[in-house]
Motif scaffolding. Sequence first.
Motif, PDB file in Angstrom:
ATOM      1  N   GLU A   1      -3.453   3.529  -2.078  1.00 37.44           N
ATOM      2  CA  GLU A   1      -2.345   2.966  -2.847  1.00 37.44           C
ATOM      3  C   GLU A   1      -2.735   2.866  -4.322  1.00 37.44           C
ATOM      4  OE1 GLU A   1      -1.126  -0.704  -1.111  1.00 37.44           O
ATOM      5  OE2 GLU A   1      -0.992   0.134   0.919  1.00 37.44           O
ATOM      6  N   SER A   2      -1.738   2.955  -5.176  1.00 39.46           N
ATOM      7  CA  SER A   2      -1.998   2.940  -6.622  1.00 39.46           C
ATOM      8  C   SER A   2      -2.558   1.599  -7.088  1.00 39.46           C
ATOM      9  CB  SER A   2      -0.716   3.257  -7.391  1.00 39.46           C
ATOM     10  OG  SER A   2       0.287   2.300  -7.082  1.00 39.46           O
ATOM     11  N   SER A   3      -2.360   0.554  -6.286  1.00 42.07           N
ATOM     12  CA  SER A   3      -2.842  -0.777  -6.666  1.00 42.07           C
ATOM     13  C   SER A   3      -4.292  -1.021  -6.272  1.00 42.07           C
ATOM     14  CB  SER A   3      -1.964  -1.848  -6.008  1.00 42.07           C
ATOM     15  OG  SER A   3      -2.029  -1.745  -4.584  1.00 42.07           O
TER      16      SER A   3
ATOM     17  N   GLU B   1      -4.270   6.762   3.323  1.00 43.97           N
ATOM     18  CA  GLU B   1      -3.574   6.853   2.045  1.00 43.97           C
ATOM     19  C   GLU B   1      -4.077   5.780   1.084  1.00 43.97           C
ATOM     20  OE1 GLU B   1       0.993   6.665   0.258  1.00 43.97           O
ATOM     21  OE2 GLU B   1       0.638   6.782   2.423  1.00 43.97           O
TER      22      GLU B   1
ATOM     23  N   ASP C   1      -3.995  11.359  -3.410  1.00 44.81           N
ATOM     24  CA  ASP C   1      -2.755  10.574  -3.434  1.00 44.81           C
ATOM     25  C   ASP C   1      -2.309  10.279  -4.862  1.00 44.81           C
ATOM     26  OD1 ASP C   1      -2.585  10.426  -0.637  1.00 44.81           O
ATOM     27  OD2 ASP C   1      -3.967   8.734  -0.585  1.00 44.81           O
TER      28      ASP C   1
END
Length: 542
Positions: A220-222, A218, A439
């Motif tokens: 992550e948006s960061s 996955e 994602d």
Amino acid sequence: MKSLHSAQFIVSQSIDSDAIFTLLQHEFSLHETDHTRLKCHYLDTFDWRMYQKNYVCSWYQTANKRAKNREGIFFIHEKETGNSICELPLSRVPKFSKDINHQAYRSMLDNILGIRALMTVAVLTVKRRQLIILDEEHKTLALLQLEQYTIDESADDDQPAGRLIVCPVRGYPKVFKRVVQLVTEQLKLPHSREALLDEVLTVTGKRPDTCKLTGFQELESSFSTWEAVRILLQHLFSVMQANEYGLREAIDTEFLHDYRVAVRRIRSILGQIKHVFPDKLLAYFKREFSWLGTVTTPTRDLDMYLLKFDGYIQALPDDLQQHLEMFRLFLQRHWKIEHARLCRALDSKRYQKLTSEWQKILANADMPLQREMSTGSQAQETCNAAEPARIVARQRIWKLYKRILKEGGSITPQSHDEDLHELRKSCKKFRYLIEFFQDYYVGKSMKQLLKTLKQLQDNLGDFQDLCVQIEQLNGFAEQMQQEGLADTKTIMAMGVLVERLNERKTALRAEFRRQFESFIQPEKKAVFVEALRVQQHEGVTE
């Protein structure tokens, strides 16, 4: 009346097996019918298709080399219940569903395995004592099997526990329940809570985990672009490595296919996610992965011809079908030549250097920091590495989407075949990027849109395959004549086959417009625009 499943109990090494039978002899008439040593091959595909369908597949053969009859038995059991689905005599371990001569079982395996091969995932030596419970008229009331196991190539102190298996006989449920009661209450043997295969896999350290080959970690948006790209590339490289042995050994054609897909996706990331690698390094890896795609192509092409061959035969009139067999022999002969060349390429210093340098790059987690310490042109070359991945990816996906609309919209019935091929490549890059960064794009609407894109890709892919096949078949016919492998009837059969493929190609070309228009319907277009629109303040370097 509900049928009874067999009951399995754990028998540790400290338990005297004779004590088990002595207890049962107080109440039943026991007769030993077999005392043998067997070799069990547990079988499954590389991606564990049998296991995922809750089946255990195995092939047993007596381990006594002096035995008169050493023909093996092929089994399929339900993993959870242990119930037998299939028991067939087979002289050797089956590899493909076509090796099963029973039509119903072959069809069942064909639906599960497809074109994947069965492989040995574990080898077990089984010492089995088999007894039956008889009544006064010598009718069999129940069956008992006491088994001890030894996993080949495993330490003596790291082996599965033995098992007592109580099998019911139709019409005598009370006897079965009484035996189970005695074993449970007086011998206090615990019920087995997992399939023997699961215990064997635990001991050997193997896990049927297909996610590591099919799913990405996955994102992550960061994540920075380098963090996300590094994760994706590490995964794709692990897929390459996992499939390399199978493609070398030619276990089945999917190993080479999956290896090539991983290479193609790596190339897509290198080509589409801009300004992450230094230019010199990027040029090297793009060139070398392109070379890897090239050296694997001939073998894959021949794989596809052989996979499609039965379909080729069915496309011909009955009187020409047999004359295509020389073409099959030609393909098989050249496949061996090309596969040997491929293996030499994988053994070359060039390939070893590529994989070594690639591993070094993927081990470097600090590329954004190194970029910040750089100056001038080098900093510009990797200026997107530290930018947010979700923004860089969205910009690139949006740009590809606009390219697809432009390329597809300009195709007319008069357009060259190459124009459809270019659109196909754009669609493939577009879909890869959405899958990589899925994602960041969630929702049922996007999934439905990807389904429509897949249908368009299938149309374009089938069309391109036919273009290549038609051209290559004409070349093969000439080559076969030069090698003295084709008579007049064979050339005639190949000519008719080309005609059939041309007819299919024409139909796919006519179908393209409908598929493209379905893809760009206003409501579907709106979903893409909403999900992929790049805001003005999110600008990054293209």
